[in-house]
Design a protein around this motif. Sequence first.
Motif, PDB file in Angstrom:
ATOM      1  N   ASP B 172       0.847  -1.196   0.000  1.00 36.68           N
ATOM      2  CA  ASP B 172       0.000   0.000   0.000  1.00 36.68           C
ATOM      3  C   ASP B 172       0.887   1.252   0.000  1.00 36.68           C
ATOM      4  O   ASP B 172       1.630   1.474   0.946  1.00 36.68           O
ATOM      5  N   SER B 174       0.274   4.196   0.624  1.00 33.90           N
ATOM      6  CA  SER B 174       0.043   5.137   1.724  1.00 33.90           C
ATOM      7  C   SER B 174       0.882   4.760   2.950  1.00 33.90           C
ATOM      8  O   SER B 174       1.152   5.613   3.792  1.00 33.90           O
ATOM      9  N   LEU B 175       1.326   3.495   3.053  1.00 30.81           N
ATOM     10  CA  LEU B 175       2.204   3.122   4.171  1.00 30.81           C
ATOM     11  C   LEU B 175       3.561   3.822   4.035  1.00 30.81           C
ATOM     12  O   LEU B 175       4.156   4.238   5.029  1.00 30.81           O
ATOM     13  N   GLU B 177       4.000   6.665   2.430  1.00 23.38           N
ATOM     14  CA  GLU B 177       3.727   8.070   2.727  1.00 23.38           C
ATOM     15  C   GLU B 177       3.650   8.283   4.234  1.00 23.38           C
ATOM     16  O   GLU B 177       4.175   9.264   4.758  1.00 23.38           O
ATOM     17  N   ALA B 178       2.995   7.341   4.924  1.00 26.71           N
ATOM     18  CA  ALA B 178       2.865   7.469   6.374  1.00 26.71           C
ATOM     19  C   ALA B 178       4.237   7.471   7.034  1.00 26.71           C
ATOM     20  O   ALA B 178       4.495   8.259   7.950  1.00 26.71           O
ATOM     21  N   ALA B 179       5.141   6.622   6.568  1.00 28.67           N
ATOM     22  CA  ALA B 179       6.486   6.570   7.155  1.00 28.67           C
ATOM     23  C   ALA B 179       7.198   7.910   6.962  1.00 28.67           C
ATOM     24  O   ALA B 179       7.768   8.453   7.905  1.00 28.67           O
ATOM     25  N   ASP B 188      15.331   4.853   5.962  1.00 29.95           N
ATOM     26  CA  ASP B 188      14.610   4.316   7.130  1.00 29.95           C
ATOM     27  C   ASP B 188      13.320   3.646   6.696  1.00 29.95           C
ATOM     28  O   ASP B 188      12.942   2.601   7.232  1.00 29.95           O
ATOM     29  N   ARG B 192      12.578  -0.067   7.655  1.00 26.31           N
ATOM     30  CA  ARG B 192      11.590  -0.283   8.716  1.00 26.31           C
ATOM     31  C   ARG B 192      10.199  -0.592   8.195  1.00 26.31           C
ATOM     32  O   ARG B 192       9.354  -1.061   8.959  1.00 26.31           O
ATOM     33  N   VAL B 193       9.928  -0.302   6.933  1.00 28.44           N
ATOM     34  CA  VAL B 193       8.585  -0.570   6.408  1.00 28.44           C
ATOM     35  C   VAL B 193       8.633  -1.508   5.200  1.00 28.44           C
ATOM     36  O   VAL B 193       8.064  -2.598   5.220  1.00 28.44           O
ATOM     37  N   PRO B 196      10.470  -5.207   5.858  1.00 30.88           N
ATOM     38  CA  PRO B 196       9.680  -6.134   6.686  1.00 30.88           C
ATOM     39  C   PRO B 196       8.399  -6.593   5.992  1.00 30.88           C
ATOM     40  O   PRO B 196       8.020  -7.758   6.099  1.00 30.88           O
ATOM     41  N   LEU B 197       7.754  -5.675   5.253  1.00 28.70           N
ATOM     42  CA  LEU B 197       6.500  -6.062   4.606  1.00 28.70           C
ATOM     43  C   LEU B 197       6.756  -6.932   3.380  1.00 28.70           C
ATOM     44  O   LEU B 197       5.844  -7.600   2.900  1.00 28.70           O
TER      45      LEU B 197
END
Lengths: 321, 274
Positions: B172, B174-175, B177-179, B188, B192-193, B196-197
Amino acid sequence: MPPEMVLQLRRVSKDFATQRAVANVSLEIPRGAFFSLLGPSGCGKTTILRMVAGFETPTSGEIWLNGQRIDALPPYQRNVNTVFQSYALFPHLTVQGNIEFGLRHRPVKGSDDFAKGSDDFNRVADVLKQVRLEAKASRRPSELSGGERQRVALARAIILRPDVLLLDEPLSALDPQLRKQVRGELRDLQRRVGVTFLFVTHDQEEALSMSDQIAVMNAGALEQVGTPREIYARPRTRFVADFLGAMNWIDGVGVRPEAVYITPEGRKAVVTGVTYLGSFCHIAMALESGETIHAQVAPGLAYTAGQTVCFTWNREDEVRL
Amino acid sequence: MKLRNPFLAPTAILMAITMLAPLAIIVVYSLLTRGAYGGVELPWTIENFTRLWDPVYGVIFVRSFWIAAVATALCLVLGFPLAMFIARSGPRKNLYLSLVILPFWTSFLIRTYAWMFLLRDTGIVNSILQALRIIREPLPLLYNDGAVILGLVYGFLPFMVLPLYATLERLDPSLLEAAADLGARPWDTLVRVTLPLCAPGIRAGAILVFVPCLGTYLTSDLLGGSKTVLIGNLVQNQFTASRDWPFGASLSLALMAIAMVLLFAARRRGEELL
């Protein structure tokens, strides 16, 4: 920039490949305000939010945050945070992991930022308490209800104490019952933490009930900015008048349905429909000219279709454009 | 009976004939004595398995693992940016994906031979470098571990890119963007996102590359020359030059057992394989 204005947009425009999403918008948002951007979908309100967050770059114009021009900065260098419409919680992290995420990127003194009793540890505990999620700190987002997810998204953002918190239709994913309850909670939270909220919504009731100020947008342009009362009672454009609740147009002036009275004397009209809504009754009437007038009347009054009635309104309730 | 059963039957029969029957034959062979001119004879014995503990074979196993691991790591390092690029290239995605699988239109054998023509002393690379007077003597590009790893990475990169692409494409946006919104710089966010995903895709790609690399014999035979003996070549030799079919069978079983152990180790709790 006057110090009380935390965020300023100066003649901001955004063009996408085929259309102009935002056209020459200037806005000033006072520090500590609950400020709503209201408009139908596709009116450019979300694009404005994304430009403030840094996900889109304005085609022209400037964005100033706290006296600093930010429109060219990447998102991670702007002291604003976003509550996404889909919440965008990290599925591989727990509630606590999501809330701590942003703290790890801040310049922190010493390495034991999450040691028990440290400043950041206390902040996480405090925010978890504020959003009533202490008991769910070790859950994954997939194990939470919609309302709980929304509160994690909120907690994750407010823990960073942003200059402005950007909320992109944060209630639209909730069911209607919950939505009304969360409105009040959100408003209380905003007052308690004192963070400036920039709230994007297409729901006029939501905007009216929560905001200090509302900016109504249409087709990429700003229609009107004002308090909920001003926007509702003194709309300056036909679009604003129609978008915020129903409006009757009689002889060139606007009259809200709740300002229309049924009286013994006045203009004649024939009742064409009666809708009982519990706390009030909605009636539709046809003028001789064929125009339809809507009115809200007390539920105890019995009207039937076909009946001829007279109606009037007070001059001070008229909306003149 | 469910409708799908009659349609599954051909596959089930094919699997039984082409997978289980050969496996059973290998198990039987591994417990017999070698025949004088190839083939197998009675009596039954477990000597083929005790021979596996000879350090000579241990060295070959370790080398094979090392080369397969390096090739897998390189595929991951090269494949991840490529998969990410494809996942974010909008309408041109399908074009790039078909370019990734384009090499499959030619046989792996021919493509490996092509590398020999490129890398050998009188090959294209050395000829050009010599013609440009950059080097005087040809560089030893062929017949070493580097050439084997190059051939493996070239051959198996698509098996890494495709599962990585599948997970990245579903990620996604937006994940990310959220980070960034929460202050994470691009690096990072990756660590970190995104990574792992993408763990399921990374695991799937690593398995799809590592297992065939471990058993390779063609690449090591053609590009490694006689100096690079890997498990696959060892097994091949037992069935050809050495005419020791029972030992070849026990070597294959050992390889299979180790690959299975690794697969189960790579599987995370409660997660499906691949």
